[in-house]
Structures are given as C-alpha cells and as structure tokens.
Scaffold this active site. Structure first.
Site, short mmCIF file in Angstrom:
data_model
loop_
_atom_site.label_atom_id
_atom_site.label_comp_id
_atom_site.label_asym_id
_atom_site.label_seq_id
_atom_site.Cartn_x
_atom_site.Cartn_y
_atom_site.Cartn_z
N SER A 71 -15.25 -11.61 30.97
CA SER A 71 -14.71 -12.76 31.72
C SER A 71 -15.83 -13.70 32.14
O SER A 71 -16.98 -13.29 32.30
CB SER A 71 -13.99 -12.27 32.97
OG SER A 71 -13.05 -11.27 32.67
N1 SAH Z 1 -13.59 -6.89 33.17
C1 SAH Z 1 -14.05 -7.05 31.82
C2 SAH Z 1 -13.15 -7.97 31.05
C3 SAH Z 1 -12.50 -7.21 29.96
S1 SAH Z 1 -11.28 -8.03 29.02
C4 SAH Z 1 -15.50 -7.48 31.76
O1 SAH Z 1 -16.10 -7.79 32.80
O2 SAH Z 1 -16.07 -7.48 30.67
C5 SAH Z 1 -9.90 -6.96 29.36
C6 SAH Z 1 -9.98 -5.56 28.82
O3 SAH Z 1 -8.74 -4.93 29.14
C7 SAH Z 1 -10.15 -5.40 27.31
O4 SAH Z 1 -11.34 -4.68 27.08
C8 SAH Z 1 -8.92 -4.61 26.88
O5 SAH Z 1 -9.19 -3.65 25.88
C9 SAH Z 1 -8.51 -3.94 28.17
N2 SAH Z 1 -7.12 -3.47 28.26
C10 SAH Z 1 -5.98 -4.04 27.78
N3 SAH Z 1 -4.90 -3.28 28.09
C11 SAH Z 1 -5.37 -2.21 28.78
C12 SAH Z 1 -4.76 -1.06 29.37
N4 SAH Z 1 -3.44 -0.82 29.31
N5 SAH Z 1 -5.55 -0.16 30.01
C13 SAH Z 1 -6.90 -0.34 30.07
N6 SAH Z 1 -7.53 -1.41 29.53
C14 SAH Z 1 -6.78 -2.33 28.90
#
Ligand code: SAH
Length: 228
Positions: A71
């Site tokens: 993000s």
């Molecule tokens: N907070 C992260 C942003 C990650 S983007 C950072 O700082 O880099 C969102 C993430 O959510 C992705 O990696 C995706 O694989 C994950 N995601 C999507 N659905 C999910 C679920 N049901 N449980 C856990 N993670 C999930």
C-alpha cells in the site's frame, strides 16, 4: 534515487529519502505525530522487491508479485491513525503482503516496559507469507507473527483483538472479524468491489460504522470475502 556506494552510504541515502517522505506526509496536515515518528523508523526499502528499492520512499503502491501490492505510505498512515493505536495493543491484520503495514503498526504498539504489543497478520498467499516473514526478520520486528491462511475467518486462537486492520477490500465485514474484536475495539476495512469505501467500525453497545474515504485495494478473497 539511491546510487552506488558503500553499504553505509546507501543506508544514509535511504534514511534521507525516508525523512523526506515523512516530511511530505506531515505537510498533508492530518497525520498524527505518533504515526509519523513510527514511519520515520520503518525501512520501507526492505519490504519492496529489490529491483524497486529506489522507489521505496515514493508515496504510491508498488507491485510485490502474485498480482498484489504494498500500500501507499499515506494510506498506511491514515489507517493507523483511524485505529488510534496504543502501546501494548493486540492487533490483527488481514493481508500481510510485504509486511510493511504490519511493521508500522508494530513500531507504534511496542513498549519498552512490561510486555510488548503484538501484531498477528494473516496472508492468504503462501509465497507472500514467506516474503513478509523474511522482510520483517531482516527489519528486526519480533512482535509480529505472520500466519498463512484465510483471514476472513480471523484468527480465533489469539482473539479478542483491540484493533483489526484489513488491507484488502471485502464484500462486507466478515462476521468472524466482528466476533473477534474486543468491546470498544476498532477495525478499519475497505468495502466494495470497484467502488470502495474505507470504513471505521467501532464495537460499542451496537456496531457503529463510519465512512471515511474512497480507496482502491486488492480484493479480500476467501470464505467471507470474494470468490477466487
Ligand atoms: N498490508 C500490505 C498490503 C497487502 S495487499 C503491505 O503493507 O504490503 C493485500 C494482501 O491481502 C495481498 O497480499 C493478498 O494476498 C491478501 N489477501 C487477500 N485476501 C486475503 C484473505 N482472505 N486472507 C489473508 N490475506 C488476504
């Protein structure tokens, strides 16, 4: 841009770039001192793929593989502020991705005194769970545990949580997350498929939902999320 040079040189340049990023965030005027101080500490360049490290301190999302993104810093800052994180909070994060957001939370809730706060972060994609675990280790965060699994089910074994931070957009609030939130706890969660709104959810006598702003996140995929 970070060019050639010895290790210390490079670290110093990153430090300067990080300070500049935080300065720009500060000028936006709405981000708290607590969050800005934490973001000055967290080495975002350790959380992006190596070929993108020269863009680590720009305020936009970057690809981290598997079609997912880290993000943008201002989004991380805003979400941390809405949660009103306190030292020693127990926090559940859904969507670890790179681990950067978890590290910022960890930095804020850590206390040097009796007992640290702790972040439990769930990531659906195994490869990213490993990527983030490695990044958090290299960056030295010991109060974050990454779990590979479906975060729409929450993480009952460590519940209840003071705060819950969801980093992917849901069709609606997954019921297990509401159940695992403490009374008077707070959750931030984006809701929607194409048009997404970031909500602050507070559990008081009833459930209060406050619309915060329009956002763009990758989808929450799972049992109480979108289908694969
Ligand atoms: N907070 C992260 C942003 C990650 S983007 C950072 O700082 O880099 C969102 C993430 O959510 C992705 O990696 C995706 O694989 C994950 N995601 C999507 N659905 C999910 C679920 N049901 N449980 C856990 N993670 C999930």
């Amino acid at each position: 841009m970070v060019g050639m040079g010895n290790g210390l040189d490079v670290e110093n340049r990153y430090k300067e770039e990080r300070a500049r990023m935080v300065e720009l965030l500060m000028r936006q005027g709405s981000i708290s001192e607590v969050v800005l101080t934490a973001m000055k500490q967290v080495k975002r360049h350790l959380f992006v793929p190596p070929h993108l490290s020269d863009q680590a301190y720009s305020d936009y999302p970057l690809p981290i593989g598997e079609g997912q993104t880290i993000s943008a810093p201002h989004i991380v800052a805003m979400m941390c502020d809405y949660l009103d994180l306190k030292k020693r909070d127990k926090v559940l994060e859904i969507g670890t991705g790179s681990g950067y957001h978890a590290a910022v939370i960890a930095e804020i809730i850590a206390s040097n005194g009796d007992g640290n706060g702790h972040v439990y972060s769930v990531e659906r994609i195994k490869h990213l769970a490993e990527f983030s675990t490695g990044n958090l280790e290299r960056a030295g965060y010991k109060n974050v545990t990454v779990i590979s699994g479906d975060g729409t089910l929450g993480l009952p074994e460590h519940a209840p949580y003071d705060k819950i931070s969801v980093a992917c957009s849901a069709p609606d609030v997954p019921p297990p997350l509401l159940e695992q939130l403490k009374s008077y706890g707070k959750m931030v969660i984006p809701i929607g498929k194409y048009m997404q709104t970031l909500y602050l959810i507070e559990k008081r006598n009833g459930i209060e939902r406050e619309r915060k702003c329009e956002v763009g996140f990758v989808p929450l995929v799972g049992r109480y999320g979108f289908k694969d």
